[in-house]
Design a protein around this motif. Structure first.
Motif, PDB file in Angstrom:
ATOM      1  N   LYS A 694       0.831  -1.361   0.076  1.00  0.00           N
ATOM      2  CA  LYS A 694      -0.106   0.036  -0.118  1.00  0.00           C
ATOM      3  C   LYS A 694       0.756   1.482   0.040  1.00  0.00           C
ATOM      4  CE  LYS A 694      -3.791  -2.269   2.649  1.00  0.00           C
ATOM      5  NZ  LYS A 694      -4.947  -2.327   1.333  1.00  0.00           N
ATOM      6  N   ILE A 695       0.315   2.418  -0.347  1.00  0.00           N
ATOM      7  CA  ILE A 695       1.054   3.620  -0.150  1.00  0.00           C
ATOM      8  C   ILE A 695       0.381   4.336   0.994  1.00  0.00           C
ATOM      9  CG2 ILE A 695       1.398   5.907  -1.332  1.00  0.00           C
ATOM     10  CD1 ILE A 695       0.794   4.468  -4.063  1.00  0.00           C
ATOM     11  N   HIS A 696       1.545   4.703   1.631  1.00  0.00           N
ATOM     12  CA  HIS A 696       1.475   5.530   2.809  1.00  0.00           C
ATOM     13  C   HIS A 696       1.610   7.065   2.328  1.00  0.00           C
ATOM     14  CE1 HIS A 696       3.253   7.711   6.698  1.00  0.00           C
ATOM     15  NE2 HIS A 696       1.739   7.541   6.744  1.00  0.00           N
ATOM     16  N   PHE A 697       0.478   7.975   2.255  1.00  0.00           N
ATOM     17  CA  PHE A 697       0.652   9.166   1.867  1.00  0.00           C
ATOM     18  C   PHE A 697       1.224  10.250   2.649  1.00  0.00           C
ATOM     19  CE2 PHE A 697      -2.843   7.115  -0.439  1.00  0.00           C
ATOM     20  CZ  PHE A 697      -2.372   7.081  -1.848  1.00  0.00           C
ATOM     21  N   GLY A 698       0.937  10.117   4.046  1.00  0.00           N
ATOM     22  CA  GLY A 698       1.582  11.138   5.071  1.00  0.00           C
ATOM     23  C   GLY A 698       0.643  10.906   6.231  1.00  0.00           C
ATOM     24  N   GLN A 699       0.728  12.060   6.967  1.00  0.00           N
ATOM     25  CA  GLN A 699      -0.147  12.078   8.030  1.00  0.00           C
ATOM     26  C   GLN A 699      -0.937  13.436   7.986  1.00  0.00           C
ATOM     27  OE1 GLN A 699       3.481  11.984   8.659  1.00  0.00           O
ATOM     28  NE2 GLN A 699       3.056   9.677   8.879  1.00  0.00           N
ATOM     29  N   ASP A 700      -2.171  13.319   8.558  1.00  0.00           N
ATOM     30  CA  ASP A 700      -3.241  14.327   8.517  1.00  0.00           C
ATOM     31  C   ASP A 700      -2.854  15.343   9.531  1.00  0.00           C
ATOM     32  OD1 ASP A 700      -4.446  13.339  10.728  1.00  0.00           O
ATOM     33  OD2 ASP A 700      -6.063  12.707   9.815  1.00  0.00           O
ATOM     34  N   PRO A 701      -3.694  16.659   9.620  1.00  0.00           N
ATOM     35  CA  PRO A 701      -3.203  17.528  10.757  1.00  0.00           C
ATOM     36  C   PRO A 701      -3.328  17.053  12.210  1.00  0.00           C
ATOM     37  CG  PRO A 701      -4.485  18.574   9.096  1.00  0.00           C
ATOM     38  CD  PRO A 701      -4.454  17.192   8.721  1.00  0.00           C
ATOM     39  N   GLY A 702      -3.969  15.790  12.478  1.00  0.00           N
ATOM     40  CA  GLY A 702      -3.936  15.289  13.504  1.00  0.00           C
ATOM     41  C   GLY A 702      -3.064  14.145  13.913  1.00  0.00           C
ATOM     42  N   GLY A 703      -2.263  14.033  12.898  1.00  0.00           N
ATOM     43  CA  GLY A 703      -0.987  12.928  13.245  1.00  0.00           C
ATOM     44  C   GLY A 703      -1.303  11.671  12.689  1.00  0.00           C
ATOM     45  N   ASN A 704      -2.633  11.468  11.987  1.00  0.00           N
ATOM     46  CA  ASN A 704      -3.041  10.236  11.875  1.00  0.00           C
ATOM     47  C   ASN A 704      -2.484  10.005  10.273  1.00  0.00           C
ATOM     48  OD1 ASN A 704      -5.064   9.737  13.977  1.00  0.00           O
ATOM     49  ND2 ASN A 704      -6.297  11.395  12.973  1.00  0.00           N
ATOM     50  N   PRO A 705      -2.078   8.544   9.943  1.00  0.00           N
ATOM     51  CA  PRO A 705      -1.475   8.246   8.881  1.00  0.00           C
ATOM     52  C   PRO A 705      -2.628   8.044   7.970  1.00  0.00           C
ATOM     53  CG  PRO A 705      -1.642   6.271  10.393  1.00  0.00           C
ATOM     54  CD  PRO A 705      -2.028   7.691  11.046  1.00  0.00           C
ATOM     55  N   GLU A 706      -2.386   8.205   6.621  1.00  0.00           N
ATOM     56  CA  GLU A 706      -3.349   8.077   5.379  1.00  0.00           C
ATOM     57  C   GLU A 706      -2.562   7.069   4.626  1.00  0.00           C
ATOM     58  OE1 GLU A 706      -6.141   9.136   5.273  1.00  0.00           O
ATOM     59  OE2 GLU A 706      -6.394  11.377   6.106  1.00  0.00           O
ATOM     60  N   LEU A 707      -3.293   5.960   4.535  1.00  0.00           N
ATOM     61  CA  LEU A 707      -3.025   4.655   3.945  1.00  0.00           C
ATOM     62  C   LEU A 707      -3.652   4.463   2.977  1.00  0.00           C
ATOM     63  CD1 LEU A 707      -0.416   2.891   4.230  1.00  0.00           C
ATOM     64  CD2 LEU A 707      -1.861   1.256   5.416  1.00  0.00           C
ATOM     65  N   SER A 708      -3.376   3.974   1.586  1.00  0.00           N
ATOM     66  CA  SER A 708      -4.471   3.725   0.621  1.00  0.00           C
ATOM     67  C   SER A 708      -5.202   2.557   0.815  1.00  0.00           C
ATOM     68  CB  SER A 708      -3.407   3.417  -0.646  1.00  0.00           C
ATOM     69  OG  SER A 708      -2.644   2.195  -0.564  1.00  0.00           O
ATOM     70  N   PHE A 709      -6.333   2.647   0.270  1.00  0.00           N
ATOM     71  CA  PHE A 709      -7.209   1.504   0.691  1.00  0.00           C
ATOM     72  C   PHE A 709      -6.772   0.257  -0.701  1.00  0.00           C
ATOM     73  CE2 PHE A 709     -11.137  -0.800  -0.970  1.00  0.00           C
ATOM     74  CZ  PHE A 709     -11.638  -1.255   0.494  1.00  0.00           C
ATOM     75  N   SER A 710      -6.414   0.751  -1.737  1.00  0.00           N
ATOM     76  CA  SER A 710      -6.060  -0.202  -2.736  1.00  0.00           C
ATOM     77  C   SER A 710      -4.634  -0.748  -2.240  1.00  0.00           C
ATOM     78  CB  SER A 710      -6.005   0.624  -4.104  1.00  0.00           C
ATOM     79  OG  SER A 710      -7.106   1.148  -4.382  1.00  0.00           O
ATOM     80  N   THR A 711      -4.564  -1.922  -2.841  1.00  0.00           N
ATOM     81  CA  THR A 711      -3.031  -2.721  -2.790  1.00  0.00           C
ATOM     82  C   THR A 711      -2.545  -2.639  -4.279  1.00  0.00           C
ATOM     83  OG1 THR A 711      -3.737  -4.227  -1.026  1.00  0.00           O
ATOM     84  CG2 THR A 711      -1.878  -4.878  -2.442  1.00  0.00           C
ATOM     85  N   PHE A 712      -1.151  -2.186  -4.181  1.00  0.00           N
ATOM     86  CA  PHE A 712      -0.818  -1.850  -5.597  1.00  0.00           C
ATOM     87  C   PHE A 712       0.475  -2.682  -5.694  1.00  0.00           C
ATOM     88  CE2 PHE A 712      -2.279   2.231  -4.383  1.00  0.00           C
ATOM     89  CZ  PHE A 712      -2.961   2.503  -5.412  1.00  0.00           C
TER      90      PHE A 712
END
Length: 848
Positions: A694-712
């Motif tokens: 998966k792709i980890h896009f970074g963290q939102d303002p609350g520090g939560n990780p944004e991870l892709s739903f799709s598997t690449f």
């Protein structure tokens, strides 16, 4: 629910922000404009064929089932035209690889494909194949009746002229040379194809050709390749042909010409030492001819210094003796085999002046001889007594017909003990595929491997210079069990459970079954002797060092580097061997499907064995061992080829210093060209193609990780510096591409939006993956990533968008030559999305 993703929602975001179209891969799905109007079931097959073809497979149409089926209804020529339209590549019938025998042809005719002599396609076979492929591509349209399909089959039968059935070679010829459907159907044999070797006024047909075409004015004569001395009369001119088709009574008359490949758009003429001219072929029969001129002062036998190229590549006027056409075949000087009548050498050996600075004045370069004569390395004289050595079949008629065997000396199974495992039948290759880089006599530095279908053993570079070769070697059985023994499995276990135990039939030992799984015609090809010698060094794991490279003993015999010296033929043989070695990687790649199919038979056979005690899982251990062995081949090919060239170059330099004032004449092109091995790939060593994550896009303002739903999936991109990333099975499917945002946002000049979609997008291009492994290996490495567009490694920022109307959360990847440019563009985009925000941190690929 918050569902961060990339894909469809990414396209929705672009549309909402005014970006035209969905991101996608240009020309991946069939472009309607590239398809002709045909019956709908046929159109479904053609569209699926084009969907399946990627830019790297344009010359492997007959390895794709839907393409083979489509060709039979859509037309070979029309299908290739559609592929050209789709891909933008130049594609020719003759350049296509041979029809996949194991997967496609055998799937059409059934198990009899692997019986002795094989079998032909029947009408019912073809009908079943056509309807079966429609089902396989999930077509919603079928022919109105079977009569429609039978009519297609009848056209192929009429073309092949082989009765009511069509053998493999004839169907393969149909795929390469027909243009059905057309206004007329011809039953004439196909025009011969040509390999890339020089042509001279007396050209010989290539091995595997079934006919020769002669043209004079409006008269055309087509004959089958003669097996006896034959005279062709055309327009009052008589041409005598030796068995095999080589003209033998002096240069051909000025008018008749053998036609170059019919699909070419241009013809390249050459003359020594460096003259080349490319002349476009007139587009139609009523187009004016093109003038051809040779080197200054060169005259043909009519006294003219020019001649004409006519449609479709026919030459008017006799070429000067030193002019060649790339795409033809030069006959071997010397008396044709079996010829007893008068004979004129069609191409007397000529010399050209050496042009090297410092070369001896007046020196000349002899043309390479035709026969290749380097002996095998002693280590490969018989691959450890396993009965698989080609020289044993090469040198004597008795040995060539002898059954093959396998040994295991470490456990007492050997020729010395008289208990080898022997195939009760002698298996010999006839019609098959021939792999060659071209004749030695052509010289040069070519290392491009070609394959053609032949009806029997090719002539090659003279007697006993073409071998029948197992793709998957018999010796692997011995090597595998030696490896097991080295890992603690005793000989008693191997002998009791494999070599001496009968299989399910109660009579055939498992070891013999394994030998029979390998010693089959379907696992054999024809190869030139030096290619076979090169392979032997790699599969036998010998000659690995720079101080002792393959053919070292023969190279040590070089003693005279002068053009007329005693070593000239030896040097030419060494250069030819080195060029074949450089083509060995291509051979392994071209025969991978055959290797895999044979290995699968062996693996399945091992899976049938139930040993007395569970000491080892045979099929699992075999697969692991074979993967480890095959993994050594790429580096083994490259290092040995490098070692051969370097040892040869050093030897030539040493001998020149001893006896030729330090000068190696230009007569030996490989020496002066330099090493021919390409630079080593610079691809990342972690998360190799096939790795999913998966792709980890970074963290939102609350520090939560944004991870892709799709598997690449990490994808092979066809490049040796960067991989690609996508959702499909390979690069031909959905993968990341980049769309230029320059005209869409004033703040986004030179900035790219990166995303995945299956729909073509204007101003888009492939985006490759840059990945930092930080010295780590393996397929479970979390790595920082970025993207590469137009060979520029970009800096990327990510935007989290929650536009009204979108499903969940959409991630927007913005990349530019600098982080500042990407950020500026991102700020401009966010002006249209007040709920959106930048993510912090770096893009990462996280294996799953």
């Amino acid at each position: 629910m918050r569902i961060p993703t990339v894909g469809f929602e990414f396209g929705v975001l672009l549309q909402a922000m005014g970006v035209l179209g969905l991101l996608g891969v240009p020309a991946r799905a069939a472009i309607p404009a590239c398809l002709k109007t045909v019956e709908l079931s046929c159109l479904n097959l053609a569209a699926n064929c084009i969907d399946t073809v990627n830019s790297g497979a344009v010359n492997n149409l007959w390895g794709i089932k839907s393409c083979v089926a489509a060709a039979t209804c859509y037309g070979v020529g029309d299908l290739i035209t559609s592929v050209e339209c789709q891909t933008g590549f130049t594609v020719t019938n003759a350049a296509q690889s041979s029809l996949d025998y194991t997967t496609i042809y055998a799937g059409i005719v059934g198990s009899c494909a692997f019986a002795s002599g094989g079998c032909s396609i029947t009408q019912q076979n073809y009908v079943d194949f056509y309807y079966g492929e429609l089902t396989a591509v999930s077509s919603s349209n079928f022919p109105s009746s079977t009569a429609v399909v039978i009519a297609l089959w009848n056209a192929i039968v009429a073309w092949a002229a082989t009765g009511s059935t069509v053998p493999y070679l004839n169907f393969n010829d149909w795929l390469h040379f027909s243009s059905f459907p057309s206004t007329t159907t011809t039953t004439a044999p196909p025009i011969a194809s040509y390999t890339e070797i020089y042509w001279n006024p007396n050209p010989a047909p290539p091995s595997g050709a079934v006919s020769e075409t002669f043209v004079q004015s409006s008269t055309t004569v087509i004959i089958a390749i003669p097996t006896t001395t034959t005279t062709v009369v055309i327009g009052g001119a008589s041409i005598t042909l030796a068995p095999g088709g080589t003209p033998i009574n002096g240069p051909l008359p000025s008018d008749p010409n053998i036609i170059p490949p019919t699909s070419v758009a241009s013809v390249t003429f050459t003359a020594p030492p460096s003259f080349t001219t490319i002349v476009p072929v007139p587009a139609a029969s009523n187009s004016p001819p093109k003038n051809i001129t040779g080197p200054p002062g060169d005259k043909n036998s009519n006294g003219d210094d020019w001649w004409l190229l006519l449609f479709p590549g026919i030459i008017a006027g006799l070429l000067p003796l030193d002019i060649g056409i790339i795409g033809g075949i030069k006959p071997t000087p010397g008396l044709p085999p079996g010829w007893t009548g008068p004979w004129t050498d069609p191409d007397p050996t000529t010399t050209i002046s050496a042009s090297a600075s410092g070369s001896p004045s007046g020196s000349s370069c002899p043309r390479p001889t035709s026969v290749y004569a380097l002996s095998d390395d002693s280590e490969n004289a018989d691959w450890e007594d396993n009965g698989d050595d080609p020289d044993r079949r090469r040198n004597t008629l008795v040995a060539r017909a002898s059954p093959r065997f396998i040994t295991l000396p470490i456990c007492g199974i050997s020729k010395q003990n008289g208990n080898v495992v022997t195939n009760p039948s002698a298996v010999s290759l006839g019609a098959g595929t021939y792999y060659s880089i071209g004749l030695k006599a052509a010289g040069g530095v070519n290392t491009v491997l070609n394959s053609i279908a032949v009806g029997g053993r090719p002539v090659g570079n003279g007697p006993a210079t073409v071998n029948q070769e197992h793709v998957f070697e018999l010796g692997y059985i011995k090597q595998f069990f030696e490896a097991l023994n080295g890992n603690g499995i005793p000989c008693t276990w191997i002998l009791d459970n494999v070599y001496n135990r009968a299989g399910w039939d109660g009579a055939t030992p498992w070891a013999l079954s394994l030998l029979l799984d390998i010693d089959q015609v379907v696992n054999m090809v024809w190869v030139d002797k030096p290619l076979n010698q090169a392979k032997s060094n790699v599969v036998n794991q010998d000659k690995q060092t720079a101080a002792d490279p393959p053919q070292r003993s023969n190279m040590n015999n070089i003693a005279d580097v002068t053009p007329g010296g005693t070593s000239v033929n030896l040097i030419q043989d060494v250069e030819y061997f080195a060029r074949n070695f450089a083509a060995l990687g291509g051979y392994f790649g071209a025969t991978a499907a055959t290797f895999r199919a044979t290995a699968l038979r062996v693996q399945n056979r091992l899976a049938q064995i139930t040993p007395d005690t569970p000491a080892v899982n045979l099929p699992v251990q075999f697969n692991n061992w074979l993967r480890g062995l095959a993994a050594t081949y790429p580096a083994g090919c490259t290092s040995r080829a490098n070692n051969v060239f370097n040892y040869y170059a050093n030897k030539m330099t040493t001998e020149a210093n001893l006896g030729n004032n330090g000068v190696v004449p230009q007569c030996f092109p490989l020496y002066h060209t330099g090493n021919f091995i390409p630079p080593a790939p610079t691809l990342p060593l972690c998360n190799i193609p096939g790795t999913q994550g998966k792709i980890h896009f970074g963290q939102d303002p609350g520090g939560n990780p944004e991870l892709s739903f799709s598997t690449f999936r990490i994808l092979g991109s066809g490049r040796t510096d960067f991989y690609a990333l996508g959702l499909g099975a390979d690069f031909a499917g959905e993968h990341f591409i980049a769309e230029d945002l320059t005209t869409l946002y004033s703040a986004c000049s030179g900035v790219w939006a990166i995303g995945v979609s299956s729909t073509a997008v204007p101003a888009s291009t492939d985006a490759f993956l840059a990945m930092d492994c930080a010295g780590q290996t393996g397929n479970q490495v979390t790595t920082p990533i970025t993207f590469v567009v137009n060979d520029q490694v970009l800096d990327c920022v990510t935007i989290n968008s929650e536009l009204q109307g979108t499903a969940g959360i959409t991630i927007y990847i913005i990349c530019a030559g600098s982080n500042a440019a990407a950020t500026t563009c991102g700020n401009g985009i966010l002006q249209t999305d007040p709920q959106g925000h930048f993510l912090t941190g770096t893009l990462q690929f996280v294996p799953t």
